[in-house]
Write a protein that holds these residues in place. Structure first.
Motif, PDB file in Angstrom:
ATOM      1  N   PRO A   3       0.832  -1.214   0.000  1.00 27.92           N
ATOM      2  CA  PRO A   3       0.000   0.000   0.000  1.00 27.92           C
ATOM      3  C   PRO A   3       0.863   1.259   0.000  1.00 27.92           C
ATOM      4  CG  PRO A   3      -0.732  -1.556   1.687  1.00 27.92           C
ATOM      5  CD  PRO A   3       0.551  -2.084   1.134  1.00 27.92           C
ATOM      6  N   ASN A   4       0.366   2.322  -0.612  1.00 28.67           N
ATOM      7  CA  ASN A   4       1.118   3.576  -0.712  1.00 28.67           C
ATOM      8  C   ASN A   4       1.239   4.320   0.603  1.00 28.67           C
ATOM      9  OD1 ASN A   4       1.587   3.213  -3.429  1.00 28.67           O
ATOM     10  ND2 ASN A   4      -0.272   4.253  -4.035  1.00 28.67           N
ATOM     11  N   TRP A   5       0.470   3.944   1.628  1.00 31.86           N
ATOM     12  CA  TRP A   5       0.535   4.671   2.885  1.00 31.86           C
ATOM     13  C   TRP A   5       1.740   4.267   3.722  1.00 31.86           C
ATOM     14  CZ3 TRP A   5       0.258   1.146   6.744  1.00 31.86           C
ATOM     15  CH2 TRP A   5      -0.422  -0.037   6.487  1.00 31.86           C
ATOM     16  N   ILE A   6       2.498   3.268   3.285  1.00 35.56           N
ATOM     17  CA  ILE A   6       3.705   2.869   4.000  1.00 35.56           C
ATOM     18  C   ILE A   6       4.864   3.685   3.441  1.00 35.56           C
ATOM     19  CG2 ILE A   6       5.319   0.993   4.435  1.00 35.56           C
ATOM     20  CD1 ILE A   6       2.971  -0.928   4.234  1.00 35.56           C
ATOM     21  N   CYS A   7       5.645   4.296   4.334  1.00 35.76           N
ATOM     22  CA  CYS A   7       6.789   5.078   3.891  1.00 35.76           C
ATOM     23  C   CYS A   7       7.919   4.982   4.910  1.00 35.76           C
ATOM     24  CB  CYS A   7       6.399   6.530   3.669  1.00 35.76           C
ATOM     25  SG  CYS A   7       5.911   7.394   5.165  1.00 35.76           S
ATOM     26  N   CYS A   8       9.072   5.413   4.518  1.00 38.93           N
ATOM     27  CA  CYS A   8      10.240   5.428   5.397  1.00 38.93           C
ATOM     28  C   CYS A   8       9.989   6.404   6.547  1.00 38.93           C
ATOM     29  CB  CYS A   8      11.474   5.847   4.604  1.00 38.93           C
ATOM     30  SG  CYS A   8      12.964   6.027   5.604  1.00 38.93           S
ATOM     31  N   CYS A  11      12.970   9.502   5.879  1.00 32.82           N
ATOM     32  CA  CYS A  11      12.871  10.459   4.763  1.00 32.82           C
ATOM     33  C   CYS A  11      11.438  10.626   4.254  1.00 32.82           C
ATOM     34  CB  CYS A  11      13.781  10.030   3.619  1.00 32.82           C
ATOM     35  SG  CYS A  11      13.258   8.515   2.777  1.00 32.82           S
ATOM     36  N   PHE A  12      10.524   9.741   4.688  1.00 35.85           N
ATOM     37  CA  PHE A  12       9.105   9.775   4.334  1.00 35.85           C
ATOM     38  C   PHE A  12       8.810   9.492   2.859  1.00 35.85           C
ATOM     39  CE2 PHE A  12       9.726  12.439   8.078  1.00 35.85           C
ATOM     40  CZ  PHE A  12       9.001  11.697   8.995  1.00 35.85           C
ATOM     41  N   HIS A  13       9.755   8.895   2.145  1.00 41.32           N
ATOM     42  CA  HIS A  13       9.511   8.488   0.768  1.00 41.32           C
ATOM     43  C   HIS A  13       8.804   7.131   0.763  1.00 41.32           C
ATOM     44  CE1 HIS A  13      12.715  11.433  -0.271  1.00 41.32           C
ATOM     45  NE2 HIS A  13      11.924  11.596  -1.323  1.00 41.32           N
ATOM     46  N   PRO A  14       7.897   6.910  -0.192  1.00 46.47           N
ATOM     47  CA  PRO A  14       7.230   5.613  -0.311  1.00 46.47           C
ATOM     48  C   PRO A  14       8.186   4.605  -0.960  1.00 46.47           C
ATOM     49  CG  PRO A  14       6.513   7.054  -2.065  1.00 46.47           C
ATOM     50  CD  PRO A  14       7.397   7.878  -1.165  1.00 46.47           C
ATOM     51  N   PRO A  15       7.839   3.319  -0.911  1.00 47.07           N
ATOM     52  CA  PRO A  15       8.694   2.325  -1.551  1.00 47.07           C
ATOM     53  C   PRO A  15       8.728   2.523  -3.068  1.00 47.07           C
ATOM     54  CG  PRO A  15       6.626   1.333  -0.858  1.00 47.07           C
ATOM     55  CD  PRO A  15       6.652   2.723  -0.310  1.00 47.07           C
ATOM     56  N   ALA A  16       9.839   2.154  -3.667  1.00 47.75           N
ATOM     57  CA  ALA A  16      10.006   2.220  -5.123  1.00 47.75           C
ATOM     58  C   ALA A  16      11.007   1.135  -5.513  1.00 47.75           C
ATOM     59  CB  ALA A  16      10.521   3.599  -5.532  1.00 47.75           C
ATOM     60  N   ALA A  17      11.181   0.942  -6.804  1.00 48.46           N
ATOM     61  CA  ALA A  17      12.106  -0.087  -7.274  1.00 48.46           C
ATOM     62  C   ALA A  17      13.517   0.149  -6.733  1.00 48.46           C
ATOM     63  CB  ALA A  17      12.121  -0.110  -8.796  1.00 48.46           C
ATOM     64  N   ASP A  18      13.907   1.405  -6.621  1.00 46.39           N
ATOM     65  CA  ASP A  18      15.244   1.736  -6.119  1.00 46.39           C
ATOM     66  C   ASP A  18      15.235   2.142  -4.643  1.00 46.39           C
ATOM     67  OD1 ASP A  18      13.892   4.122  -6.490  1.00 46.39           O
ATOM     68  OD2 ASP A  18      15.655   5.209  -7.189  1.00 46.39           O
ATOM     69  N   ARG A  20      13.797   0.182  -1.506  1.00 43.85           N
ATOM     70  CA  ARG A  20      13.094  -0.885  -0.800  1.00 43.85           C
ATOM     71  C   ARG A  20      13.017  -0.551   0.683  1.00 43.85           C
ATOM     72  NH1 ARG A  20      16.734  -4.112  -4.083  1.00 43.85           N
ATOM     73  NH2 ARG A  20      17.935  -4.265  -2.176  1.00 43.85           N
ATOM     74  N   LEU A  21      11.945  -1.029   1.322  1.00 42.94           N
ATOM     75  CA  LEU A  21      11.726  -0.764   2.737  1.00 42.94           C
ATOM     76  C   LEU A  21      12.038  -1.993   3.578  1.00 42.94           C
ATOM     77  CD1 LEU A  21       8.337   1.197   2.648  1.00 42.94           C
ATOM     78  CD2 LEU A  21      10.656   2.125   2.717  1.00 42.94           C
ATOM     79  N   ALA A  22      12.362  -1.733   4.837  1.00 44.35           N
ATOM     80  CA  ALA A  22      12.596  -2.792   5.815  1.00 44.35           C
ATOM     81  C   ALA A  22      11.958  -2.339   7.120  1.00 44.35           C
ATOM     82  CB  ALA A  22      14.083  -3.036   5.998  1.00 44.35           C
ATOM     83  N   VAL A  23      11.702  -3.308   7.995  1.00 43.87           N
ATOM     84  CA  VAL A  23      11.134  -3.000   9.310  1.00 43.87           C
ATOM     85  C   VAL A  23      12.165  -3.399  10.364  1.00 43.87           C
ATOM     86  CG1 VAL A  23       9.902  -5.197   9.522  1.00 43.87           C
ATOM     87  CG2 VAL A  23       9.105  -3.215  10.794  1.00 43.87           C
ATOM     88  N   THR A  24      12.301  -2.565  11.394  1.00 40.85           N
ATOM     89  CA  THR A  24      13.230  -2.854  12.480  1.00 40.85           C
ATOM     90  C   THR A  24      12.509  -3.622  13.583  1.00 40.85           C
ATOM     91  OG1 THR A  24      12.743  -0.819  13.683  1.00 40.85           O
ATOM     92  CG2 THR A  24      14.477  -0.695  12.014  1.00 40.85           C
ATOM     93  N   THR A  25      13.258  -4.304  14.423  1.00 40.64           N
ATOM     94  CA  THR A  25      12.649  -5.032  15.529  1.00 40.64           C
ATOM     95  C   THR A  25      12.051  -4.080  16.557  1.00 40.64           C
ATOM     96  OG1 THR A  25      14.847  -5.259  16.525  1.00 40.64           O
ATOM     97  CG2 THR A  25      13.996  -7.153  15.309  1.00 40.64           C
ATOM     98  N   CYS A  26      12.406  -2.796  16.505  1.00 41.22           N
ATOM     99  CA  CYS A  26      11.794  -1.817  17.403  1.00 41.22           C
ATOM    100  C   CYS A  26      10.552  -1.180  16.780  1.00 41.22           C
ATOM    101  CB  CYS A  26      12.808  -0.757  17.832  1.00 41.22           C
ATOM    102  SG  CYS A  26      13.572   0.128  16.473  1.00 41.22           S
ATOM    103  N   GLY A  27      10.185  -1.630  15.552  1.00 43.14           N
ATOM    104  CA  GLY A  27       8.919  -1.225  14.953  1.00 43.14           C
ATOM    105  C   GLY A  27       8.966  -0.092  13.954  1.00 43.14           C
ATOM    106  N   HIS A  28      10.126   0.363  13.561  1.00 46.48           N
ATOM    107  CA  HIS A  28      10.212   1.449  12.583  1.00 46.48           C
ATOM    108  C   HIS A  28      10.398   0.898  11.172  1.00 46.48           C
ATOM    109  CE1 HIS A  28      11.303   3.672  16.323  1.00 46.48           C
ATOM    110  NE2 HIS A  28      10.381   4.451  15.786  1.00 46.48           N
ATOM    111  N   ILE A  29       9.961   1.688  10.193  1.00 43.96           N
ATOM    112  CA  ILE A  29      10.110   1.353   8.781  1.00 43.96           C
ATOM    113  C   ILE A  29      11.203   2.268   8.236  1.00 43.96           C
ATOM    114  CG2 ILE A  29       8.980   1.293   6.537  1.00 43.96           C
ATOM    115  CD1 ILE A  29       7.166  -0.340   8.094  1.00 43.96           C
ATOM    116  N   ILE A  30      12.159   1.675   7.550  1.00 36.63           N
ATOM    117  CA  ILE A  30      13.267   2.472   7.030  1.00 36.63           C
ATOM    118  C   ILE A  30      13.626   1.998   5.628  1.00 36.63           C
ATOM    119  CG2 ILE A  30      15.073   1.040   8.046  1.00 36.63           C
ATOM    120  CD1 ILE A  30      16.333   3.893   8.800  1.00 36.63           C
ATOM    121  N   CYS A  31      13.976   2.928   4.755  1.00 35.25           N
ATOM    122  CA  CYS A  31      14.357   2.558   3.390  1.00 35.25           C
ATOM    123  C   CYS A  31      15.839   2.201   3.351  1.00 35.25           C
ATOM    124  CB  CYS A  31      14.032   3.676   2.401  1.00 35.25           C
ATOM    125  SG  CYS A  31      15.089   5.130   2.505  1.00 35.25           S
TER     126      CYS A  31
END
Length: 68
Positions: A3-8, A11-18, A20-31
């Motif tokens: 979904p487009n509502w997930i972002c880093c 930097c707050f950018h959404p996922p793209a081919a270049d 990719r996003l990951a999730v940390t064990t502390c619950g944050h999403i980071i590109c």
């Protein structure tokens, strides 16, 4: 496709081919771009010791967490 509502959370950018996003064990999403700016084993957002798991459509519920 994720979904487009997930972002880093850095930097707050959404996922793209270049960007990719990951999730940390502390619950944050980071590109991958922001991840490279941080220290290995430390969350760029909250500085907690953590591990990172790629976030994809095929990620299991232990990575995605509960959906609201």
């Amino acid at each position: 496709m994720m979904p487009n509502w997930i972002c880093c959370n850095s930097c707050f950018h959404p996922p793209a081919a270049d960007r990719r996003l990951a999730v940390t064990t502390c619950g944050h999403i980071i590109c991958q771009n922001c991840f490279q700016k941080g220290k290995q084993g430390e969350c760029l957002i909250c500085k907690a010791q953590c591990q990172v798991s790629p976030l994809t459509d095929k990620s299991g519920p232990e990575v995605k967490g509960p959906l609201l």
